[in-house]
Design a protein around this motif. Structure first.
Motif, PDB file in Angstrom:
ATOM      1  N   TRP A   2     -41.363  -3.100   5.276  1.00 47.19           N
ATOM      2  CA  TRP A   2     -39.926  -2.914   5.091  1.00 47.19           C
ATOM      3  C   TRP A   2     -39.656  -2.039   3.864  1.00 47.19           C
ATOM      4  CZ3 TRP A   2     -36.159  -4.520   8.373  1.00 47.19           C
ATOM      5  CH2 TRP A   2     -36.503  -5.481   9.328  1.00 47.19           C
ATOM      6  N   THR A   3     -38.678  -1.155   4.008  1.00 50.50           N
ATOM      7  CA  THR A   3     -38.229  -0.350   2.881  1.00 50.50           C
ATOM      8  C   THR A   3     -36.711  -0.439   2.803  1.00 50.50           C
ATOM      9  OG1 THR A   3     -38.503   1.781   1.751  1.00 50.50           O
ATOM     10  CG2 THR A   3     -38.017   1.868   4.103  1.00 50.50           C
ATOM     11  N   TRP A   4     -36.171  -0.284   1.603  1.00 53.74           N
ATOM     12  CA  TRP A   4     -34.729  -0.332   1.369  1.00 53.74           C
ATOM     13  C   TRP A   4     -34.197   1.095   1.293  1.00 53.74           C
ATOM     14  CZ3 TRP A   4     -30.498  -2.972   1.712  1.00 53.74           C
ATOM     15  CH2 TRP A   4     -29.359  -2.560   1.032  1.00 53.74           C
ATOM     16  N   VAL A   5     -33.088   1.350   2.013  1.00 48.38           N
ATOM     17  CA  VAL A   5     -32.406   2.641   1.937  1.00 48.38           C
ATOM     18  C   VAL A   5     -30.954   2.366   1.577  1.00 48.38           C
ATOM     19  CG1 VAL A   5     -31.711   4.740   3.156  1.00 48.38           C
ATOM     20  CG2 VAL A   5     -33.910   3.651   3.701  1.00 48.38           C
ATOM     21  N   GLU A  34     -34.683  -3.208  -9.267  1.00 50.43           N
ATOM     22  CA  GLU A  34     -33.289  -3.039  -9.689  1.00 50.43           C
ATOM     23  C   GLU A  34     -32.465  -2.268  -8.652  1.00 50.43           C
ATOM     24  OE1 GLU A  34     -35.542   0.511 -11.151  1.00 50.43           O
ATOM     25  OE2 GLU A  34     -35.899  -1.634 -11.315  1.00 50.43           O
ATOM     26  N   LEU A  35     -33.116  -1.615  -7.699  1.00 49.23           N
ATOM     27  CA  LEU A  35     -32.404  -0.894  -6.642  1.00 49.23           C
ATOM     28  C   LEU A  35     -31.986  -1.816  -5.495  1.00 49.23           C
ATOM     29  CD1 LEU A  35     -34.623   2.306  -6.374  1.00 49.23           C
ATOM     30  CD2 LEU A  35     -32.511   2.006  -7.681  1.00 49.23           C
ATOM     31  N   LEU A  36     -32.624  -2.983  -5.416  1.00 50.65           N
ATOM     32  CA  LEU A  36     -32.349  -3.904  -4.311  1.00 50.65           C
ATOM     33  C   LEU A  36     -31.113  -4.753  -4.588  1.00 50.65           C
ATOM     34  CD1 LEU A  36     -35.919  -5.277  -3.533  1.00 50.65           C
ATOM     35  CD2 LEU A  36     -34.697  -3.435  -2.362  1.00 50.65           C
ATOM     36  N   PRO A  37     -30.283  -4.930  -3.566  1.00 49.72           N
ATOM     37  CA  PRO A  37     -29.173  -5.865  -3.711  1.00 49.72           C
ATOM     38  C   PRO A  37     -29.684  -7.286  -3.469  1.00 49.72           C
ATOM     39  CG  PRO A  37     -29.182  -5.017  -1.495  1.00 49.72           C
ATOM     40  CD  PRO A  37     -30.315  -4.316  -2.241  1.00 49.72           C
ATOM     41  N   GLN A  38     -28.786  -8.238  -3.549  1.00 55.36           N
ATOM     42  CA  GLN A  38     -29.123  -9.585  -3.111  1.00 55.36           C
ATOM     43  C   GLN A  38     -29.315  -9.487  -1.601  1.00 55.36           C
ATOM     44  OE1 GLN A  38     -26.216 -12.505  -4.163  1.00 55.36           O
ATOM     45  NE2 GLN A  38     -26.949 -13.952  -2.648  1.00 55.36           N
ATOM     46  N   VAL A  47     -39.782  -6.618   1.163  1.00 55.45           N
ATOM     47  CA  VAL A  47     -39.452  -5.215   0.943  1.00 55.45           C
ATOM     48  C   VAL A  47     -40.519  -4.628   0.024  1.00 55.45           C
ATOM     49  CG1 VAL A  47     -37.717  -3.584   0.116  1.00 55.45           C
ATOM     50  CG2 VAL A  47     -37.000  -5.709   1.239  1.00 55.45           C
ATOM     51  N   ALA A  48     -41.248  -3.634   0.542  1.00 57.83           N
ATOM     52  CA  ALA A  48     -42.380  -3.066  -0.194  1.00 57.83           C
ATOM     53  C   ALA A  48     -42.046  -1.774  -0.914  1.00 57.83           C
ATOM     54  CB  ALA A  48     -43.540  -2.823   0.773  1.00 57.83           C
ATOM     55  N   SER A  49     -40.851  -1.212  -0.629  1.00 54.89           N
ATOM     56  CA  SER A  49     -40.497   0.059  -1.254  1.00 54.89           C
ATOM     57  C   SER A  49     -39.001   0.290  -1.132  1.00 54.89           C
ATOM     58  CB  SER A  49     -41.262   1.211  -0.600  1.00 54.89           C
ATOM     59  OG  SER A  49     -40.926   1.325   0.776  1.00 54.89           O
ATOM     60  N   ALA A  50     -38.543   1.334  -1.814  1.00 51.38           N
ATOM     61  CA  ALA A  50     -37.139   1.749  -1.729  1.00 51.38           C
ATOM     62  C   ALA A  50     -37.104   3.267  -1.680  1.00 51.38           C
ATOM     63  CB  ALA A  50     -36.345   1.239  -2.926  1.00 51.38           C
ATOM     64  N   ALA A  51     -36.324   3.808  -0.751  1.00 52.87           N
ATOM     65  CA  ALA A  51     -36.187   5.260  -0.641  1.00 52.87           C
ATOM     66  C   ALA A  51     -35.583   5.806  -1.929  1.00 52.87           C
ATOM     67  CB  ALA A  51     -35.308   5.609   0.549  1.00 52.87           C
ATOM     68  N   ASP A  52     -36.177   6.877  -2.432  1.00 49.63           N
ATOM     69  CA  ASP A  52     -35.704   7.489  -3.662  1.00 49.63           C
ATOM     70  C   ASP A  52     -36.266   8.906  -3.748  1.00 49.63           C
ATOM     71  OD1 ASP A  52     -34.526   6.474  -6.551  1.00 49.63           O
ATOM     72  OD2 ASP A  52     -35.954   8.122  -6.748  1.00 49.63           O
ATOM     73  N   GLY A  95     -26.170  -0.764   3.065  1.00 50.66           N
ATOM     74  CA  GLY A  95     -27.533  -0.395   2.776  1.00 50.66           C
ATOM     75  C   GLY A  95     -28.337  -0.766   3.996  1.00 50.66           C
ATOM     76  N   PHE A  96     -29.570  -0.318   4.018  1.00 50.50           N
ATOM     77  CA  PHE A  96     -30.368  -0.505   5.224  1.00 50.50           C
ATOM     78  C   PHE A  96     -31.759  -1.027   4.892  1.00 50.50           C
ATOM     79  CE2 PHE A  96     -27.319   2.867   5.753  1.00 50.50           C
ATOM     80  CZ  PHE A  96     -26.657   2.480   6.898  1.00 50.50           C
ATOM     81  N   LEU A  97     -32.119  -2.102   5.551  1.00 48.19           N
ATOM     82  CA  LEU A  97     -33.482  -2.599   5.511  1.00 48.19           C
ATOM     83  C   LEU A  97     -34.159  -1.992   6.731  1.00 48.19           C
ATOM     84  CD1 LEU A  97     -32.583  -6.250   4.638  1.00 48.19           C
ATOM     85  CD2 LEU A  97     -34.022  -4.771   3.231  1.00 48.19           C
ATOM     86  N   VAL A  98     -35.148  -1.148   6.496  1.00 51.50           N
ATOM     87  CA  VAL A  98     -35.770  -0.392   7.577  1.00 51.50           C
ATOM     88  C   VAL A  98     -37.224  -0.830   7.703  1.00 51.50           C
ATOM     89  CG1 VAL A  98     -36.328   1.912   8.429  1.00 51.50           C
ATOM     90  CG2 VAL A  98     -34.238   1.554   7.092  1.00 51.50           C
TER      91      VAL A  98
END
Length: 103
Positions: A2-5, A34-38, A47-52, A95-98
């Motif tokens: 899973w990644t956060w967008v 710090e990029l992730l919401p609740q 969630v293993a990563s966040a798009a950036d 936001g999107f959990l992908v």
């Protein structure tokens, strides 16, 4: 995986994405908490990563699932098949959990 967008990311606002798309996104795999919401209470993935744009690696693979997180704290999630490009105003509050099947 899973990644956060965030809804403000270019890949959401300019490009859009859908289940079945092959992707190659820059992501942060460290120091992204710090990029992730609740996250929604019923989300049981990790969630293993966040798009950036300044990511430390590139996530490649195929999108297998998208959860659009909405609400004031993005605590409500809905399965969707593609980003809502026709409703761009939604993206500011989403936001999107992908889930990606890695290549």
């Amino acid at each position: 995986m899973w990644t956060w967008v965030d809804g403000a990311e270019d890949i959401a606002t300019d490009e859009g994405f859908a289940v079945g798309d092959a992707i190659a996104w820059p992501v942060l795999t460290e120091d992204f908490a710090e990029l992730l919401p609740q996250l929604p209470a019923d989300f049981d993935g990790e969630v293993a990563s966040a798009a950036d744009d300044d990511g430390d690696t590139v996530l490649t693979g195929t999108i297998v699932r998208i959860l659009m997180a909405t609400g004031r704290r993005r605590t409500v999630a809905h399965d969707i098949t593609a980003t809502p490009a026709e409703h761009v105003q939604v993206l500011d509050m989403a936001g999107f959990l992908v889930e990606v099947d890695p290549a």
